[in-house]
Design a protein around this motif. Structure first.
Motif, short mmCIF file in Angstrom:
data_model
loop_
_atom_site.label_atom_id
_atom_site.label_comp_id
_atom_site.label_asym_id
_atom_site.label_seq_id
_atom_site.Cartn_x
_atom_site.Cartn_y
_atom_site.Cartn_z
N SER A 12 -35.80 -6.66 37.22
CA SER A 12 -35.65 -6.96 38.65
C SER A 12 -34.72 -5.96 39.32
O SER A 12 -35.01 -5.47 40.41
CB SER A 12 -35.13 -8.39 38.84
N TRP A 37 -37.49 -8.81 43.89
CA TRP A 37 -36.86 -10.06 44.32
C TRP A 37 -37.50 -11.27 43.62
O TRP A 37 -36.80 -12.22 43.26
CB TRP A 37 -36.98 -10.22 45.83
N GLY A 38 -38.82 -11.23 43.45
CA GLY A 38 -39.50 -12.33 42.79
C GLY A 38 -39.02 -12.50 41.35
O GLY A 38 -38.77 -13.62 40.89
N SER A 71 -35.56 -13.89 41.19
CA SER A 71 -35.53 -15.34 41.35
C SER A 71 -35.75 -16.04 40.02
O SER A 71 -35.17 -17.11 39.76
CB SER A 71 -36.58 -15.79 42.37
N ILE A 72 -36.58 -15.43 39.15
CA ILE A 72 -36.80 -16.00 37.81
C ILE A 72 -35.51 -15.96 37.00
O ILE A 72 -35.17 -16.90 36.28
CB ILE A 72 -37.93 -15.24 37.09
N SER A 117 -32.08 -18.82 43.58
CA SER A 117 -33.46 -18.56 43.19
C SER A 117 -34.41 -18.74 44.37
O SER A 117 -35.30 -17.92 44.61
CB SER A 117 -33.87 -19.48 42.04
N ILE A 118 -34.20 -19.82 45.13
CA ILE A 118 -35.04 -20.07 46.31
C ILE A 118 -34.86 -18.97 47.35
O ILE A 118 -35.83 -18.49 47.95
CB ILE A 118 -34.70 -21.45 46.92
N CYS A 143 -34.02 -15.86 46.82
CA CYS A 143 -34.71 -14.65 46.33
C CYS A 143 -36.22 -14.75 46.57
O CYS A 143 -36.86 -13.76 46.94
CB CYS A 143 -34.44 -14.44 44.84
N MET A 144 -36.77 -15.94 46.37
CA MET A 144 -38.19 -16.15 46.64
C MET A 144 -38.52 -15.93 48.11
O MET A 144 -39.56 -15.35 48.45
CB MET A 144 -38.61 -17.56 46.20
N ALA A 199 -38.52 -12.26 48.77
CA ALA A 199 -39.74 -11.68 48.19
C ALA A 199 -40.94 -11.96 49.09
O ALA A 199 -41.77 -11.07 49.35
CB ALA A 199 -39.97 -12.24 46.80
N HIS A 200 -41.06 -13.19 49.57
CA HIS A 200 -42.18 -13.56 50.43
C HIS A 200 -42.15 -12.78 51.74
O HIS A 200 -43.18 -12.28 52.21
CB HIS A 200 -42.14 -15.06 50.72
#
Length: 272
Positions: free
Chosen positions: A8, A33-34, A37-38, A63-64, A66-67, A70-71
């Motif tokens: 990442s 970023w995705g 988040s993992i 984590s949220i 980062c998601m 990413a989105h």
């Protein structure tokens, strides 16, 4: 797993150093970023095991977040527009800040030789300061004993987290070198010096038993942490006065997060 972390960081760093503002930068950043988040989603199990539920909530929230980044970067890639329509590109700047900050933090956190070197350097500085104050203490590895009371110097005693944070934020800003250097001078060296003073205070307060049997807890968990919080607030204020783009980044990330959460809420309610 460390491999997830390093992949990442590598992807976000690649996104940061690629020239221009082409679509590939955004899609690489989005993937980075995705995966980041993992990494954060793997952490709650550890904190649940030690019953640290505050950090469980923080890591899940990270984590949220980062998601959401990413989105947003993926949507920007497909729709060809810049985030939040501001003077600065929020997702690019956030990616640069995280990538650069991670390069300064995670090697010290995850590579034993670098961690030992940093802890050893800080321990040396603490011992030098105690000696300058004519306080007799002795050292065994990263343990400092004063008046028969021993304090262990760990990674959290080095202020590397705060230093990495400010390094990432400062380096992510597109500003004249003079302003960047000024922001660096009022943050990174000041944080390091104040941290040494904080560590010396804890060692002496515990050794002298200034606050009775609970001297370490009061000195470290209460006074030193409160003092660090105030100092970081003042330093952040000074840095943002020099580099107002950082405040715009924070404001933009807040707007982006609330907008994404609002859109998600609408979709969920719409499906019901």
């Amino acid at each position: 797993m460390l491999i997830v972390l390093w992949i990442s960081i590598s992807l976000m760093l690649l996104s940061a150093i690629l020239p221009g503002k082409n679509g590939s930068k955004r899609i690489i950043g989005a993937i980075g970023w995705g995966i980041f988040s993992i990494h954060w989603l793997q952490q709650p199990l550890h904190y649940i095991a030690i019953e640290d539920y505050v950090n469980v909530a923080l890591t899940v929230a990270m984590s949220i977040f980062c998601m959401l980044i990413a989105h947003t970067m993926y949507v920007e890639h497909t729709r060809k527009y810049t985030s939040m329509k501001r003077h600065i590109d929020i997702t690019y700047m956030a990616t640069n800040a995280i990538a650069i900050g991670s390069v300064f933090y995670f090697p010290f956190a995850e590579i034993p030789s670098l961690k030992e070197w940093l802890i050893g350097t800080v321990t040396n500085n603490i011992m030098w300061t105690l000696s300058s104050l004519e306080l007799s203490a002795y050292r065994t590895g990263n343990m400092i004993t004063y008046n028969g009371h021993t304090v262990e110097i760990i990674l959290g005693c080095t202020a590397i987290e705060s230093i990495a944070l400010f390094m990432g934020l400062i380096a992510s800003v597109n500003a004249p070198i003079k302003k960047l250097l000024a922001a660096f001078v009022v943050s990174v060296p000041v944080i390091y010096i104040l941290n040494i003073i904080r560590d010396v205070f804890v060692v002496v307060a515990y050794g002298e038993m200034w606050f009775g049997p609970n001297s370490f807890e009061i000195a470290h968990h209460m006074i030193a942490k409160a003092g660090s919080g105030v100092a970081l607030f003042v330093i952040a204020y000074m840095v943002m006065r020099i580099l107002p783009e950082i405040l715009e980044l924070i404001d933009g990330l807040w707007d982006m997060t609330t907008e994404q959460m609002h859109n998600l809420k609408k979709k969920v309610l719409g499906n019901n």
